[in-house]
Design an enzyme around this catalytic site. Structure first.
Site, mmCIF file in Angstrom:
data_model
loop_
_atom_site.group_PDB
_atom_site.id
_atom_site.type_symbol
_atom_site.label_atom_id
_atom_site.label_comp_id
_atom_site.label_asym_id
_atom_site.label_seq_id
_atom_site.Cartn_x
_atom_site.Cartn_y
_atom_site.Cartn_z
ATOM 1 N N ASP A 143 -39.326 -26.193 -21.891
ATOM 2 C CA ASP A 143 -40.517 -26.063 -21.038
ATOM 3 C C ASP A 143 -41.265 -27.381 -20.893
ATOM 4 O O ASP A 143 -41.940 -27.614 -19.903
ATOM 5 C CB ASP A 143 -41.440 -24.974 -21.568
ATOM 6 C CG ASP A 143 -40.837 -23.611 -21.297
ATOM 7 O OD1 ASP A 143 -40.004 -23.160 -22.086
ATOM 8 O OD2 ASP A 143 -41.167 -23.027 -20.244
ATOM 9 N N LYS A 156 -39.225 -21.655 -25.757
ATOM 10 C CA LYS A 156 -39.623 -20.317 -26.200
ATOM 11 C C LYS A 156 -39.693 -20.204 -27.722
ATOM 12 O O LYS A 156 -38.810 -20.721 -28.419
ATOM 13 C CB LYS A 156 -38.623 -19.302 -25.621
ATOM 14 C CG LYS A 156 -38.854 -17.864 -25.976
ATOM 15 C CD LYS A 156 -40.235 -17.382 -25.632
ATOM 16 C CE LYS A 156 -40.625 -17.558 -24.185
ATOM 17 N NZ LYS A 156 -42.066 -17.320 -23.921
HETATM 18 O O1 MRU Z 1 -42.209 -17.378 -21.205
HETATM 19 P P1 MRU Z 1 -41.028 -17.703 -20.335
HETATM 20 O O2 MRU Z 1 -40.102 -16.558 -20.161
HETATM 21 O O3 MRU Z 1 -41.446 -18.340 -19.045
HETATM 22 O O4 MRU Z 1 -40.239 -18.815 -21.164
HETATM 23 C C1 MRU Z 1 -39.073 -19.386 -20.621
HETATM 24 C C2 MRU Z 1 -38.399 -20.313 -21.546
HETATM 25 O O5 MRU Z 1 -38.878 -20.609 -22.623
HETATM 26 C C3 MRU Z 1 -37.137 -20.958 -21.079
HETATM 27 O O6 MRU Z 1 -36.287 -21.199 -22.150
HETATM 28 C C4 MRU Z 1 -37.499 -22.293 -20.421
HETATM 29 O O7 MRU Z 1 -38.420 -22.106 -19.389
HETATM 30 C C5 MRU Z 1 -36.332 -23.021 -19.931
HETATM 31 S S1 MRU Z 1 -35.629 -22.163 -18.554
HETATM 32 C C6 MRU Z 1 -34.923 -23.007 -17.481
#
Ligand code: MRU
Length: 348
Positions: A240, A251
């Site tokens: 992220d 995550k």
């Molecule tokens: O809370 P989310 O579902 O938006 O979290 C998403 C993630 O942590 C993914 O692993 C991250 O965005 C990379 S996806 C291309």
């Protein structure tokens, strides 16, 4: 992804997107011309995943511009102020994924041109579509570069959801899995369920199934045992936000997976487009970490799984220190340590 599924698309009348909170049981599309609905969708994770959040905000701003020109006001300054407020509202939805701020920055720059609101609305729409298409190309390149790191017959563990549901194309880590499968490498994917919102169980397993990729769902706590059993050869996740030294927010649970991988001598890769890099932050300590409502861990749907009224701690993301990361799979290829040198100036 099967072509019949649209994750997000701009139409002449508005925005059409898949409500990811309803998967895998229901495939519900939402059609809206109201940017406020898009803001709510990002907050509630109907639209989620770092690159997709940025794409959704760009489309959402386009909806706001369309709404504004329908009021038939032509004053540039009023339009500019109004669109900046909408950008601020999108920026306030989720703090961790930097892609959101990256795309909003590009949209704000275009708004700075002193042109008519009608012209700028067209410009914003073209930019949003371009950002979407650009992310799709980056995903394809990530898959192409990453596949070379996956040995034949490998067990590959992943966390959260990084596929078409999270991006504008085939995904980040998921694009690598898909490319390996398509090349006939005979991989087997282990998908962490990803507590508490179960992106792994609900979304990644759904995508793996649709592509016919052999896969097994595990609870997050099963990863270490699986590694000890010799059933995992590679770990790969998305990101992220990546700081200048390589520390990576992803995550919650990613850090634990990386610790487990290092303990067992398993390479741990992060697959991410360069738009996920934040060179303004020296280390992961400065990455803003979203905290979600306590109810996301005390309840599953309408069912309480913990006593009411208890104390909770619910970070949605954690930061994996760069020393646990073997390399970053980007659209420009693999970036390896020392990351302070290889991550330098990543934006095209
Ligand atoms: O809370 P989310 O579902 O938006 O979290 C998403 C993630 O942590 C993914 O692993 C991250 O965005 C990379 S996806 C291309």
């Amino acid at each position: 992804m099967n072509d019949t599924i649209t994750v997000i698309s701009l139409t002449p009348s508005g925005l059409r997107f898949l409500d990811q909170t309803r998967l895998p049981r229901e495939t519900i599309m939402i059609d809206t011309a109201d940017y406020r609905i898009v803001i709510e969708a990002i907050r509630s994770l109907r639209l989620r995943g770092a690159p997709l959040i940025g794409i959704a905000a760009a489309y959402g701003l386009t909806l706001a511009a369309r709404e504004w020109i329908n009021t038939e006001q032509s004053d540039y300054d009023l339009f500019y102020d109004s669109m900046c407020s909408v950008c601020d509202a999108f920026a306030a939805t989720r703090p961790t994924a930097v892609n959101l701020f990256w795309t909003l920055g590009r949209m704000r720059k275009l708004l700075g041109r002193r042109q008519s609101p009608e012209t700028l609305t067209t410009v914003l729409e073209e930019e949003a579509r371009a950002l979407h298409a650009d992310d799709a190309r980056r995903c394809t390149a990530i898959g192409r570069h990453g596949v070379t790191l996956i040995p034949p017959h490998a067990g590959v563990i992943t966390h959260c959801n990084t596929g078409a549901l999270a991006t504008g194309g085939d995904g980040t880590a998921f694009a690598v899995l898909l490319a390996a499968h398509r090349q006939g490498r005979d991989i087997h994917v282990f998908a962490d369920e990803t507590r508490p919102l179960l992106q792994g169980a609900r979304l990644t397993m759904w995508e793996l199934l649709r592509h016919g990729i052999p896969a097994t769902l595990i609870t997050d706590g099963t990863a270490a045992m699986l590694m000890r059993q010799g059933r995992v050869q590679v770990a790969i996740t998305g990101a992220d936000r990546i700081a200048a030294n390589g520390d990576t927010a992803n995550k919650i649970g990613t850090y634990a997976l990386a610790v487990n991988a290092q303990h067992h001598g398993i390479p741990f890769y992060i697959a991410a487009p360069l738009s996920t890099m934040d060179m303004t932050l020296q280390s992961g300590d400065a990455i803003p970490i979203e905290e979600r409502a306590g109810e996301e861990i005390t309840r599953i749907g309408d069912t309480w799984i913990a006593p009411e009224g208890i104390d909770t701690y619910t970070p949605a993301f954690d930061v994996t220190p760069s020393e646990l990361i073997t390399g970053f799979i980007t659209e420009r290829g693999l970036l390896t340590p020392p990351f302070t040198e290889t991550l330098h100036d990543p934006h095209p």
